[in-house]
Design an enzyme around this catalytic site. Structure first.
Site: not given
Ligand code: NI
Length: 174
Positions: A142-143, A146, A47, A52, A100-101
């Site tokens: 998680h997303e 952000h 995701g 980000q 996480c990216l």
């Protein structure tokens, strides 16, 4: 097609509360979502949240049929979710590995609600109302974190599990 560099932990934009989307079905929103999917795919992400890639708007995308970064994960439907609201359906929580990216190379065990309902809108302004469990529920939590400036290490209750993916894999922990 545009793959945008992903901001990493420490960038102040990742700590901000992102702002609501007020206009749907616009060329700029379509472009943002396309860039998010392109970037997510290029990085094998499960995701991605708009902050980000430097856009502080309440937009997340997620979903995959199979994901090389999370090989045991069941498929998650491809979703665009805007101005999301997540509600836990009960008190059940479970620990699971997350990466996480924006925190490249690391994984940690993160507690998340097992059963959630999420509501919001797609890019055309159509309402979304979904119940999810397990990894699907984890990805959404998680997303959406952000969008409130929260990265997964801030959700961990035992930092001793935080480690480099390669080391954790070599130790048989992933
Ligand atoms: Ni992330």
């Amino acid at each position: 097609m545009a793959i945008i560099p992903v901001l990493r932990m420490g960038n102040p934009l990742l700590k901000q509360r992102a702002s609501d989307v007020t206009e749907f079905n616009t060329a700029s929103l379509d472009q943002l979502i396309q860039d998010m999917f392109d970037t997510m795919k290029a990085e094998d992400g499960a995701g991605l949240a708009a902050p980000q890639i430097g856009i502080s708007k309440r937009v997340v995308v997620f979903g995959f049929d199979a994901n090389p970064r999370y090989q045991d994960a069941p498929p998650v439907p491809r979703t665009v979710l805007i101005n999301p609201v997540i509600t836990a359906l009960d008190d059940d929580m479970e620990q699971g590995w997350e990466g996480c990216l924006s925190v490249p190379g690391l994984r940690g065990l993160v507690p998340r609600y097992t059963h959630v309902r999420y509501t919001g809108f797609d890019q055309y302004g159509e309402p979304i109302d979904v119940t999810a469990e397990g990894f699907h529920a984890r990805v959404v939590q998680h997303e959406c974190d952000h969008l409130d400036g929260i990265l997964y290490p801030q959700r961990m209750n035992d930092l001793s599990s935080l480690g480099f993916t390669e080391e954790l894999a070599a130790a048989g922990r992933l």
